[in-house]
Design a protein around this motif. Sequence first.
Motif, mmCIF file in Angstrom:
data_model
loop_
_atom_site.group_PDB
_atom_site.id
_atom_site.type_symbol
_atom_site.label_atom_id
_atom_site.label_comp_id
_atom_site.label_asym_id
_atom_site.label_seq_id
_atom_site.Cartn_x
_atom_site.Cartn_y
_atom_site.Cartn_z
ATOM 1 N N TRP A 166 0.628 -1.111 0.240
ATOM 2 C CA TRP A 166 0.078 0.096 -0.114
ATOM 3 C C TRP A 166 0.729 1.387 0.137
ATOM 4 C CZ3 TRP A 166 -5.424 0.584 1.029
ATOM 5 C CH2 TRP A 166 -6.145 -0.793 0.961
ATOM 6 N N ALA A 167 0.261 2.176 -0.946
ATOM 7 C CA ALA A 167 1.040 3.630 -0.915
ATOM 8 C C ALA A 167 0.003 4.473 -0.300
ATOM 9 C CB ALA A 167 1.373 4.083 -2.029
ATOM 10 N N ILE A 168 0.544 5.155 0.910
ATOM 11 C CA ILE A 168 -0.568 6.167 1.701
ATOM 12 C C ILE A 168 -0.313 7.496 1.064
ATOM 13 C CG2 ILE A 168 -1.036 6.999 3.974
ATOM 14 C CD1 ILE A 168 -1.953 4.104 3.455
ATOM 15 N N VAL A 169 -1.268 8.140 0.681
ATOM 16 C CA VAL A 169 -1.244 9.486 0.234
ATOM 17 C C VAL A 169 -1.677 10.596 1.052
ATOM 18 C CG1 VAL A 169 -1.517 11.021 -2.039
ATOM 19 C CG2 VAL A 169 -1.370 8.578 -2.016
ATOM 20 N N GLY A 170 -1.011 11.351 1.497
ATOM 21 C CA GLY A 170 -1.604 12.312 2.554
ATOM 22 C C GLY A 170 -1.408 12.090 3.914
ATOM 23 N N LEU A 171 -0.244 12.512 4.484
ATOM 24 C CA LEU A 171 -0.033 12.050 6.179
ATOM 25 C C LEU A 171 -0.739 13.158 6.988
ATOM 26 C CD1 LEU A 171 3.725 10.993 5.208
ATOM 27 C CD2 LEU A 171 1.672 9.703 5.161
ATOM 28 N N GLY A 172 -1.876 13.247 7.026
ATOM 29 C CA GLY A 172 -2.641 14.097 8.128
ATOM 30 C C GLY A 172 -3.098 13.204 9.149
ATOM 31 N N VAL A 230 7.875 9.080 9.436
ATOM 32 C CA VAL A 230 7.009 8.193 9.306
ATOM 33 C C VAL A 230 7.254 6.958 8.625
ATOM 34 C CG1 VAL A 230 4.382 7.513 8.414
ATOM 35 C CG2 VAL A 230 5.069 9.923 9.094
ATOM 36 N N ALA A 231 8.142 7.036 7.825
ATOM 37 C CA ALA A 231 8.857 5.739 7.014
ATOM 38 C C ALA A 231 9.468 5.031 8.037
ATOM 39 C CB ALA A 231 9.622 6.261 5.845
ATOM 40 N N ALA A 232 10.405 5.868 8.844
ATOM 41 C CA ALA A 232 11.241 4.857 9.574
ATOM 42 C C ALA A 232 10.454 4.072 10.773
ATOM 43 C CB ALA A 232 12.120 6.029 10.498
ATOM 44 N N THR A 233 9.428 5.033 11.272
ATOM 45 C CA THR A 233 8.377 4.326 12.163
ATOM 46 C C THR A 233 7.855 3.082 11.670
ATOM 47 O OG1 THR A 233 8.237 6.468 13.088
ATOM 48 C CG2 THR A 233 6.470 4.735 13.764
ATOM 49 N N TYR A 234 7.427 2.967 10.532
ATOM 50 C CA TYR A 234 6.489 1.915 9.965
ATOM 51 C C TYR A 234 7.591 1.097 9.086
ATOM 52 C CZ TYR A 234 2.679 4.012 12.421
ATOM 53 O OH TYR A 234 1.889 4.396 13.332
ATOM 54 N N GLY A 235 8.690 1.349 8.733
ATOM 55 C CA GLY A 235 9.609 0.316 8.210
ATOM 56 C C GLY A 235 9.354 0.561 6.621
ATOM 57 N N VAL A 236 9.047 1.751 6.272
ATOM 58 C CA VAL A 236 8.726 2.003 4.844
ATOM 59 C C VAL A 236 10.291 2.211 4.235
ATOM 60 C CG1 VAL A 236 7.678 3.583 2.950
ATOM 61 C CG2 VAL A 236 6.528 2.627 5.066
ATOM 62 N N ASP A 237 10.518 1.748 3.163
ATOM 63 C CA ASP A 237 11.767 2.169 2.524
ATOM 64 C C ASP A 237 11.982 3.595 2.096
ATOM 65 O OD1 ASP A 237 14.187 2.517 0.688
ATOM 66 O OD2 ASP A 237 13.558 0.601 -0.213
ATOM 67 N N PRO A 238 13.032 4.214 2.660
ATOM 68 C CA PRO A 238 13.021 5.692 2.271
ATOM 69 C C PRO A 238 13.189 6.076 0.789
ATOM 70 C CG PRO A 238 14.939 5.107 3.836
ATOM 71 C CD PRO A 238 13.984 4.079 3.340
ATOM 72 N N ARG A 253 0.286 -4.205 3.638
ATOM 73 C CA ARG A 253 1.556 -3.804 4.160
ATOM 74 C C ARG A 253 2.017 -2.368 3.767
ATOM 75 N NH1 ARG A 253 0.829 -7.176 7.158
ATOM 76 N NH2 ARG A 253 1.482 -9.418 7.243
ATOM 77 N N PRO A 254 2.411 -1.423 4.567
ATOM 78 C CA PRO A 254 2.763 -0.220 3.872
ATOM 79 C C PRO A 254 4.164 -0.206 3.340
ATOM 80 C CG PRO A 254 3.148 -0.083 6.342
ATOM 81 C CD PRO A 254 2.736 -1.593 5.942
ATOM 82 N N VAL A 255 4.093 0.373 1.870
ATOM 83 C CA VAL A 255 5.395 0.091 1.404
ATOM 84 C C VAL A 255 5.813 1.475 0.632
ATOM 85 C CG1 VAL A 255 5.201 -2.458 0.655
ATOM 86 C CG2 VAL A 255 4.113 -0.490 -0.790
ATOM 87 N N ALA A 256 4.962 2.520 0.618
ATOM 88 C CA ALA A 256 5.278 3.691 0.007
ATOM 89 C C ALA A 256 4.443 4.930 0.514
ATOM 90 C CB ALA A 256 5.080 3.635 -1.584
ATOM 91 N N LEU A 257 4.912 6.216 0.670
ATOM 92 C CA LEU A 257 4.137 7.252 1.428
ATOM 93 C C LEU A 257 4.391 8.425 0.140
ATOM 94 C CD1 LEU A 257 5.858 7.199 4.818
ATOM 95 C CD2 LEU A 257 3.827 6.460 4.200
ATOM 96 N N VAL A 258 3.451 9.426 0.297
ATOM 97 C CA VAL A 258 3.492 10.207 -0.775
ATOM 98 C C VAL A 258 2.811 11.847 0.409
ATOM 99 C CG1 VAL A 258 2.322 11.639 -2.759
ATOM 100 C CG2 VAL A 258 2.513 8.958 -2.620
#
Length: 385
Positions: free
Chosen positions: A56-62, A95-103, A80-85
């Motif tokens: 899953w890619a999560i878009v908008g970290l509000g 957030v990536a470091a907390t949830y183990g998402v590759d920077p 599984r969270p794998v990307a952030l926008v």
Amino acid sequence: MSQHSSYELDRRTFIAAGVTLIASTTMSKADEPLAPPDKQPPHVKTPEPPAKTVGWAIVGLGQLALEEVMPAFANSKIARPVALVSGHPEKAKKVAATYGVDPTSIYDYKTYEKLADNPAVDVIYIILPNSMHAEYTVRGLKAGKHVLCEKPMATSIAECEQMIAAAKSARKKLMIAYRLHHEPFNKTAIELCRQGELGKLKLITACNGQDVKAPNIRLSKSLGGGPLQDVGIYCVNAFRYLTGEEPIEVTGFASRPKDDPRFREVPESVTFTLHFPSGVIASGDCSFGTAESRRYRVQGASGILDLEGAFGYRGQRLYLQNEDRISEMKLTPVDHFAAEMDHFSECILAGKESKTPGEEGLADLRVMTAIEEAIRTGRTVALKS
Ligand code: NDP
């Protein structure tokens, strides 16, 4: 004599055996370690990893993404969270470091399309202001990913139709994030209504109110805010899922206190009435200026159902009244967001349609648009079936 000696022999054997037994029991109890050698209780089973997971890619970290969705991955079986926008790289890194998402899988709104090149991403979850849902859903679908879009689906019927068309032409799935379709108390209420537990349904009342402090996307018209869009939608959706029908006409009223600067652009409170083909009349109210209140009541010919906390993230209480008896139904709660993400992940793996595809979001937008017209014109507005 021989009998006696036989007895003596048996007794000796018995005593010898007994002594041995006692001795061996005493020895083993004394030697038995009090804690397991590796501090792991022997009955605890190591979980097997799921055969397949969905990225899953999560878009908008509000607020919703950070307070509910990211923590929900811990309760999810296959998502599984794998990307952030995000527009804020420092926050995204944290957030990536907390949830183990590759920077290297952090994007912003300009590099969003690069998600297309990330094979770990199967699905994009849009958790942006309402005015951005349509654009980011269409761009996500064009990037070749499935999309879960937060409610309300969009800000107009035309946008909803574009999103549905984009999913069809990309041959990807589009689901709208109606978490209560995966929530056991609401699901049980639907079953009770549909199975005739209350007799013929007559009236439904629902309210969803909260006190919204500025600044908040909910108070901005240009970002698609407003109480009907943000919280009233839960009442509209519940009226539709409890009856299993589409309304034929609606009325509505809105209030905007002139002395409260929060409501320069959107109403403070909205009330609405929906009339269904079976005769059910459903009245809802929603507000950004009241203490928190989220519940519904369904009145049938022979019974009444109350769901307290109906629209909250947790804390639902379901009561059923038949004649003079009121009983509370005890159900095991679930994490709404984990259940919703697992459902869509399973649909993706199995190639199945979700419970709440784009058409479900469009159906609510049709009703909300009619309510807004009723408010504007002061008339009852008919809906085409
Ligand atoms: P927030 O305002 O807390 O978060 C929105 C996020 O969107 C921001 O943090 C920001 O993330 C990003 N964003 C991008 N552009 C803008 C912009 N121009 N203005 C503001 N934010 C921007 O909202 P919520 O998290 O409360 O709500 C987001 C969505 O989720 C809404 O559609 C809402 O209806 C829905 N929602 C659904 C709920 C449910 O139960 N299903 C409950 C609550 C909300 P970044 O800084 O990372 O770029």
